[in-house]
Each structure stands twice: as C-alpha cells, then as structure tokens.
Write a protein that holds these residues in place. Structure first.
Motif, PDB file in Angstrom:
ATOM      1  N   LYS A  70     -40.776 -15.370  -1.468  1.00  0.00           N
ATOM      2  CA  LYS A  70     -40.622 -16.710  -0.910  1.00  0.00           C
ATOM      3  C   LYS A  70     -40.998 -17.730  -1.963  1.00  0.00           C
ATOM      4  O   LYS A  70     -41.759 -17.432  -2.885  1.00  0.00           O
ATOM      5  CB  LYS A  70     -41.445 -16.876   0.365  1.00  0.00           C
ATOM      6  CG  LYS A  70     -42.892 -16.546   0.205  1.00  0.00           C
ATOM      7  CD  LYS A  70     -43.614 -16.476   1.531  1.00  0.00           C
ATOM      8  CE  LYS A  70     -45.043 -16.076   1.258  1.00  0.00           C
ATOM      9  NZ  LYS A  70     -46.016 -16.888   1.890  1.00  0.00           N
ATOM     10  N   TRP A 124     -44.435 -19.327   5.275  1.00  0.00           N
ATOM     11  CA  TRP A 124     -44.241 -18.122   6.072  1.00  0.00           C
ATOM     12  C   TRP A 124     -44.784 -16.879   5.383  1.00  0.00           C
ATOM     13  O   TRP A 124     -44.908 -16.822   4.171  1.00  0.00           O
ATOM     14  CB  TRP A 124     -42.763 -17.852   6.306  1.00  0.00           C
ATOM     15  CG  TRP A 124     -42.053 -18.787   7.209  1.00  0.00           C
ATOM     16  CD1 TRP A 124     -42.567 -19.855   7.884  1.00  0.00           C
ATOM     17  CD2 TRP A 124     -40.656 -18.760   7.511  1.00  0.00           C
ATOM     18  NE1 TRP A 124     -41.575 -20.484   8.594  1.00  0.00           N
ATOM     19  CE2 TRP A 124     -40.392 -19.827   8.384  1.00  0.00           C
ATOM     20  CE3 TRP A 124     -39.614 -17.931   7.132  1.00  0.00           C
ATOM     21  CZ2 TRP A 124     -39.127 -20.088   8.879  1.00  0.00           C
ATOM     22  CZ3 TRP A 124     -38.351 -18.183   7.623  1.00  0.00           C
ATOM     23  CH2 TRP A 124     -38.122 -19.259   8.495  1.00  0.00           C
ATOM     24  N   TYR A 177     -43.048 -14.555   9.749  1.00  0.00           N
ATOM     25  CA  TYR A 177     -44.117 -15.077  10.600  1.00  0.00           C
ATOM     26  C   TYR A 177     -44.506 -16.466  10.096  1.00  0.00           C
ATOM     27  O   TYR A 177     -44.685 -16.681   8.902  1.00  0.00           O
ATOM     28  CB  TYR A 177     -45.325 -14.140  10.554  1.00  0.00           C
ATOM     29  CG  TYR A 177     -46.563 -14.695  11.214  1.00  0.00           C
ATOM     30  CD1 TYR A 177     -46.590 -14.958  12.578  1.00  0.00           C
ATOM     31  CD2 TYR A 177     -47.701 -14.959  10.470  1.00  0.00           C
ATOM     32  CE1 TYR A 177     -47.727 -15.469  13.181  1.00  0.00           C
ATOM     33  CE2 TYR A 177     -48.847 -15.457  11.068  1.00  0.00           C
ATOM     34  CZ  TYR A 177     -48.848 -15.723  12.425  1.00  0.00           C
ATOM     35  OH  TYR A 177     -49.970 -16.222  13.020  1.00  0.00           O
ATOM     36  N   ASN A 178     -44.615 -17.411  11.032  1.00  0.00           N
ATOM     37  CA  ASN A 178     -45.033 -18.773  10.706  1.00  0.00           C
ATOM     38  C   ASN A 178     -46.497 -18.938  11.123  1.00  0.00           C
ATOM     39  O   ASN A 178     -46.772 -19.152  12.303  1.00  0.00           O
ATOM     40  CB  ASN A 178     -44.149 -19.791  11.429  1.00  0.00           C
ATOM     41  CG  ASN A 178     -44.572 -21.220  11.169  1.00  0.00           C
ATOM     42  OD1 ASN A 178     -45.483 -21.484  10.382  1.00  0.00           O
ATOM     43  ND2 ASN A 178     -43.923 -22.146  11.840  1.00  0.00           N
ATOM     44  N   THR A 204     -48.444 -21.393  10.522  1.00  0.00           N
ATOM     45  CA  THR A 204     -48.864 -22.795  10.564  1.00  0.00           C
ATOM     46  C   THR A 204     -48.883 -23.327  11.994  1.00  0.00           C
ATOM     47  O   THR A 204     -48.487 -22.643  12.933  1.00  0.00           O
ATOM     48  CB  THR A 204     -47.909 -23.680   9.720  1.00  0.00           C
ATOM     49  OG1 THR A 204     -46.648 -23.774  10.394  1.00  0.00           O
ATOM     50  CG2 THR A 204     -47.720 -23.109   8.321  1.00  0.00           C
ATOM     51  N   VAL A 220     -41.379 -24.653  11.193  1.00  0.00           N
ATOM     52  CA  VAL A 220     -40.950 -24.590   9.791  1.00  0.00           C
ATOM     53  C   VAL A 220     -39.545 -23.995   9.743  1.00  0.00           C
ATOM     54  O   VAL A 220     -39.291 -22.941  10.334  1.00  0.00           O
ATOM     55  CB  VAL A 220     -41.911 -23.737   8.934  1.00  0.00           C
ATOM     56  CG1 VAL A 220     -41.396 -23.615   7.501  1.00  0.00           C
ATOM     57  CG2 VAL A 220     -43.322 -24.313   8.943  1.00  0.00           C
ATOM     58  N   LEU A 279     -38.813 -21.280  12.718  1.00  0.00           N
ATOM     59  CA  LEU A 279     -39.890 -20.582  13.417  1.00  0.00           C
ATOM     60  C   LEU A 279     -40.890 -21.604  13.938  1.00  0.00           C
ATOM     61  O   LEU A 279     -41.328 -22.497  13.207  1.00  0.00           O
ATOM     62  CB  LEU A 279     -40.607 -19.596  12.492  1.00  0.00           C
ATOM     63  CG  LEU A 279     -39.788 -18.442  11.954  1.00  0.00           C
ATOM     64  CD1 LEU A 279     -40.657 -17.501  11.126  1.00  0.00           C
ATOM     65  CD2 LEU A 279     -39.103 -17.677  13.067  1.00  0.00           C
ATOM     66  N   GLN A 280     -41.233 -21.443  15.198  1.00  0.00           N
ATOM     67  CA  GLN A 280     -42.224 -22.309  15.823  1.00  0.00           C
ATOM     68  C   GLN A 280     -43.621 -21.886  15.359  1.00  0.00           C
ATOM     69  O   GLN A 280     -43.801 -20.790  14.832  1.00  0.00           O
ATOM     70  CB  GLN A 280     -42.102 -22.224  17.345  1.00  0.00           C
ATOM     71  CG  GLN A 280     -40.768 -22.710  17.883  1.00  0.00           C
ATOM     72  CD  GLN A 280     -40.471 -24.150  17.502  1.00  0.00           C
ATOM     73  OE1 GLN A 280     -41.342 -25.020  17.549  1.00  0.00           O
ATOM     74  NE2 GLN A 280     -39.230 -24.413  17.107  1.00  0.00           N
ATOM     75  N   PRO A 281     -44.639 -22.720  15.587  1.00  0.00           N
ATOM     76  CA  PRO A 281     -45.994 -22.355  15.171  1.00  0.00           C
ATOM     77  C   PRO A 281     -46.404 -20.997  15.762  1.00  0.00           C
ATOM     78  O   PRO A 281     -46.243 -20.754  16.957  1.00  0.00           O
ATOM     79  CB  PRO A 281     -46.851 -23.479  15.755  1.00  0.00           C
ATOM     80  CG  PRO A 281     -45.918 -24.630  15.903  1.00  0.00           C
ATOM     81  CD  PRO A 281     -44.585 -24.037  16.218  1.00  0.00           C
ATOM     82  N   ARG A 284     -43.401 -15.008  15.364  1.00  0.00           N
ATOM     83  CA  ARG A 284     -43.064 -13.867  14.524  1.00  0.00           C
ATOM     84  C   ARG A 284     -41.707 -13.336  14.994  1.00  0.00           C
ATOM     85  O   ARG A 284     -41.504 -13.149  16.190  1.00  0.00           O
ATOM     86  CB  ARG A 284     -44.127 -12.778  14.663  1.00  0.00           C
ATOM     87  CG  ARG A 284     -43.918 -11.571  13.780  1.00  0.00           C
ATOM     88  CD  ARG A 284     -45.025 -10.538  13.975  1.00  0.00           C
ATOM     89  NE  ARG A 284     -46.353 -11.083  13.814  1.00  0.00           N
ATOM     90  CZ  ARG A 284     -47.016 -11.159  12.652  1.00  0.00           C
ATOM     91  NH1 ARG A 284     -46.457 -10.725  11.555  1.00  0.00           N
ATOM     92  NH2 ARG A 284     -48.240 -11.665  12.612  1.00  0.00           N
ATOM     93  N   GLU A 299     -38.356 -23.242   2.110  1.00  0.00           N
ATOM     94  CA  GLU A 299     -38.494 -24.186   3.221  1.00  0.00           C
ATOM     95  C   GLU A 299     -37.432 -25.266   3.069  1.00  0.00           C
ATOM     96  O   GLU A 299     -37.159 -25.743   1.969  1.00  0.00           O
ATOM     97  CB  GLU A 299     -39.887 -24.811   3.241  1.00  0.00           C
ATOM     98  CG  GLU A 299     -40.097 -25.719   4.437  1.00  0.00           C
ATOM     99  CD  GLU A 299     -41.531 -26.194   4.595  1.00  0.00           C
ATOM    100  OE1 GLU A 299     -41.786 -26.914   5.584  1.00  0.00           O
ATOM    101  OE2 GLU A 299     -42.384 -25.869   3.760  1.00  0.00           O
TER     102      GLU A 299
END
Length: 193
Positions: A67, A73, A97-98, A100, A104, A134-136, A139, A172
């Motif tokens: 990445k 992520w 997996y996000n 944060t 994102v 991906l939401q907070p 996964r 991103e």
C-alpha cells in the motif's frame, strides 16, 4: 506577404509547446493501450468467462500486497500462492481492513511478474476494477477470479514461466461525493457514561 521573423519565431515556439503538450497528454493513454495489448509492464488482460481449454500442465500463482505509505488500511492476500492447471479458473481473496475512525476510499493498481506473462494472465472479476470504500472499522474480503491462457505454453518468451506473481498496491483516493454526504449525515454518537 512575408511574416515578421520575430512573429515567426514566436509562432514556432508556441507550436512546439502545443505539440509537446499534446504528446505528453496522449502518452498516458497510449502507454496504457500498448501495455494491455502486449502485456508489457505486467499489465493483465480481462475476460468475461474462463478458458475453454484446461491443460494438464500446472503453474504456480503467487500473491503480493502493498500500500501507498499514506494509505491507512491493512491489506494482504488471504493465501500466498496457489497451483492451478493452465486454463483452470482460480478464485482467491485479499483482505482489507480500515482501522481508522473515518471512511477511507482506495483504488488498487496491479502488475504481474514476470512481465511477459502479463499478456496471458486473464482476470474475470477483480476488486481492482473499481474503487473500494471501507467504513471505520470495516474488514472485507475482496475476490479475484482469474486464469492463465493456455497459449502461454506456445509463446516464445513466456513458455518457460513456472510461476507468476500478481501484485496489488492500494492508494487512498478522494471519497466519492455521495459517501462524503452520507458520512456528514450520520448522527453523532453519544457516550452515556
């Protein structure tokens, strides 16, 4: 009627700048087209369905993930390698997996090594075909369906290929407008302690 030498020089200079700008603008789509047609640079092909022919000969497909340094992520292949018969359809998954507290969005770029195998590597379905959001704390398992074209065994350069590595790099990107709006409309969570 002759043109003034100063005006002629200015016109030539402006023409050169416009021509060079047009070449620079056209170079990216031309290079992308060239890589897709030839497989140069590890660019793969796409297909609507699997191969009509499956050989007894096998090939090992390895999977790699990386990445961009600014991408928050976690991203990895769920298996590191598979062995398939040439022409057989494979299905593997990558996990993202996000970690944060914000949505994102990401887009994956990819390549295949060795480069000469790119022309024979066909993706039927891939998460890389579209951006991912991906939401907070979310996964996900993202599929890649693919096969290696049986014509690889007769290609002068690629026929000795015993293994192929498929690599993805996630970057991103800006969130789509509708996702940004939905995130703004989410009610704030309250802490009842």
């Amino acid at each position: 009627m002759a043109m003034d030498p100063k005006n002629k020089t200015v016109l030539q200079a402006v023409s050169l700048v416009v021509f060079m700008g047009a070449l620079a603008w056209a170079s990216v789509p031309f290079y992308d087209w060239f890589c897709r047609v030839t497989g140069f640079g590890g660019i793969t092909n796409t297909a609507d369905s699997g191969s009509d022919e499956i050989l007894d000969q096998t090939i090992t497909i390895k999977f790699d993930a990386s990445k961009d340094r600014d991408m928050p992520w976690e991203f990895k292949p769920m298996v590191r390698e598979v062995e398939l018969r040439i022409g057989e359809t494979g299905l593997i998954f990558y996990e993202a997996y996000n970690p944060t507290d914000r949505p994102v969005a990401g887009q994956a770029s990819y390549n295949v090594a060795p480069y000469q195998a790119g022309y024979f590597f066909n993706k039927i379905q891939c998460f890389c075909f579209e951006e991912q959001v991906l939401q907070p704390g979310e996964r996900v398992e993202m599929p890649v369906t693919f096969y290696v074209d049986p014509e690889i065994v007769t290609d002068r350069d690629a026929k000795y290929t015993q293994e192929i590595t498929l690599s993805y790099t996630f970057y991103e990107i800006d969130l789509p407008e509708e996702v940004q709006q939905a995130a703004l409309e989410q009610p704030a969570e309250t802490n009842n302690n």
